[in-house]
Scaffold this motif. Structure first.
Motif, PDB file in Angstrom:
ATOM      1  N   SER A 116      -8.095  -4.692  -6.307  1.00 41.22           N
ATOM      2  CA  SER A 116      -9.181  -4.277  -5.441  1.00 41.22           C
ATOM      3  C   SER A 116     -10.104  -3.383  -6.255  1.00 41.22           C
ATOM      4  CB  SER A 116      -8.649  -3.525  -4.216  1.00 41.22           C
ATOM      5  OG  SER A 116      -9.700  -3.183  -3.338  1.00 41.22           O
ATOM      6  N   GLU A 119      -8.398  -2.488  -9.539  1.00 43.68           N
ATOM      7  CA  GLU A 119      -7.144  -1.731  -9.555  1.00 43.68           C
ATOM      8  C   GLU A 119      -6.126  -2.370  -8.609  1.00 43.68           C
ATOM      9  OE1 GLU A 119      -6.474   0.649 -11.550  1.00 43.68           O
ATOM     10  OE2 GLU A 119      -8.437   1.316 -12.280  1.00 43.68           O
ATOM     11  N   ASN A 272     -11.267   2.575  -2.210  1.00 47.37           N
ATOM     12  CA  ASN A 272     -11.145   2.804  -3.648  1.00 47.37           C
ATOM     13  C   ASN A 272     -11.734   4.141  -4.080  1.00 47.37           C
ATOM     14  OD1 ASN A 272      -9.942   0.377  -5.272  1.00 47.37           O
ATOM     15  ND2 ASN A 272     -11.107  -0.527  -3.586  1.00 47.37           N
TER      16      ASN A 272
END
Length: 288
Positions: A116, A119, A272
């Motif tokens: 995502s 990562e 994120n």
């Protein structure tokens, strides 16, 4: 007694027949806005005029969160048993087969790992279309195994809740999943591995009483219904008159139960950003 069916008011459609994603050329939101289905899909299944977040399933969330919709599904063949020999209008195994046939799912949660924004992330996503997203032994086991995978690989975990609560056909075995999943999340916390809880509409019952409210950060989509019991039960139990909308995401955020509410189009970036912050990761180029 049929599963979530009332004859006069309230819910009239059996839960297994409800669709997470609208079908047809047009979609009408609860506020009466008419949206072209293709436009709705391009807008992450959010009505552009009123911001109403249509219920979606694990397929759509995985596509939204994982780069290029690439991921590895975990424990995808786990299915429920019938240790209690439960039967109402249908035998429990027959109800499971019907739900599997109608939804193409094995049970009410899918777990996967993928990239995502570059990562690694483990995601467990519930599907309301499978017996109302009810939490049975398989749901608890798959979430526990997803937590084990996160622990072993040191990868953050995200759980997307969408559930009517415990699965009555499994009785106490369903209730045991509250403690089981909570214990696994405690192990992640001890290891310093982030866990993000996303509450979507609806997040109720035993789900709310366990993993849905145990995130290092608890977030929600706008307008989501979040609570343990229905308003009448809460009112009768507490003897108190309840404020309007006390089980909405907005009310819960105002009173400190949620950290923030995010539009679906911003979900991937927001998740994120949080993980970069808590894991002390450098700013990265944004990927698909």
């Amino acid at each position: 007694m049929s599963w979530f069916k009332r004859t006069k008011k309230g819910i009239q459609t059996p839960t297994e027949e409800k669709k997470d994603v609208p079908k047809g050329l047009w979609y009408k939101s609860p506020t009466g806005k008419i949206v072209d289905s293709e436009e709705l899909e391009k807008n992450f299944y959010v009505s552009p005029e009123d911001g109403y977040h249509v219920r979606i399933g694990s397929n759509e969330y995985f596509e939204l969160l994982f780069d290029n919709n690439k991921y590895k599904e975990l424990d995808k063949n786990l299915t429920s048993k019938d240790p209690l020999k439960f039967e109402d209008k249908k035998k429990y195994p027959d109800r499971l087969k019907d739900a599997q046939s109608k939804t193409g799912l094995k049970d009410a949660v899918r777990t996967a790992v993928g990239k995502s924004m570059g990562e690694n992330l483990v995601v467990a996503c519930m599907d309301f279309s499978f017996i109302g997203g009810s939490m049975g032994s398989v749901v608890g086991e798959k979430i526990a195994r997803a937590a084990d995978y996160s622990l072993e690989k040191k990868i953050p975990l995200m759980i997307i809740s969408k559930s009517g609560g415990a699965r009555m056909m499994e009785a106490v075995l369903s209730l045991m999943q509250l403690a089981k999943t909570s214990a696994k999340l405690a192990q992640l916390a001890d290891a310093g591995i982030p866990y993000i809880s996303l509450c979507t509409d609806p997040t109720t019952g035993g789900t709310t009483a366990s993993f849905a409210m145990l995130g290092d950060i608890n977030i929600s989509e706008p307008g989501a219904l979040i609570g343990f019991a229905g308003p009448r039960v809460v009112r009768d139990t507490t003897g108190q008159e309840l404020p309007d909308g006390f089980q909405t995401a907005e009310f819960l955020k105002e009173h400190g139960f949620l950290d923030f509410i995010t539009h679906r189009r911003d979900l991937k970036e927001k998740v994120n950003q949080y993980l970069d912050l808590v894991l002390n990761r450098p700013m990265r180029e944004k990927t698909a």
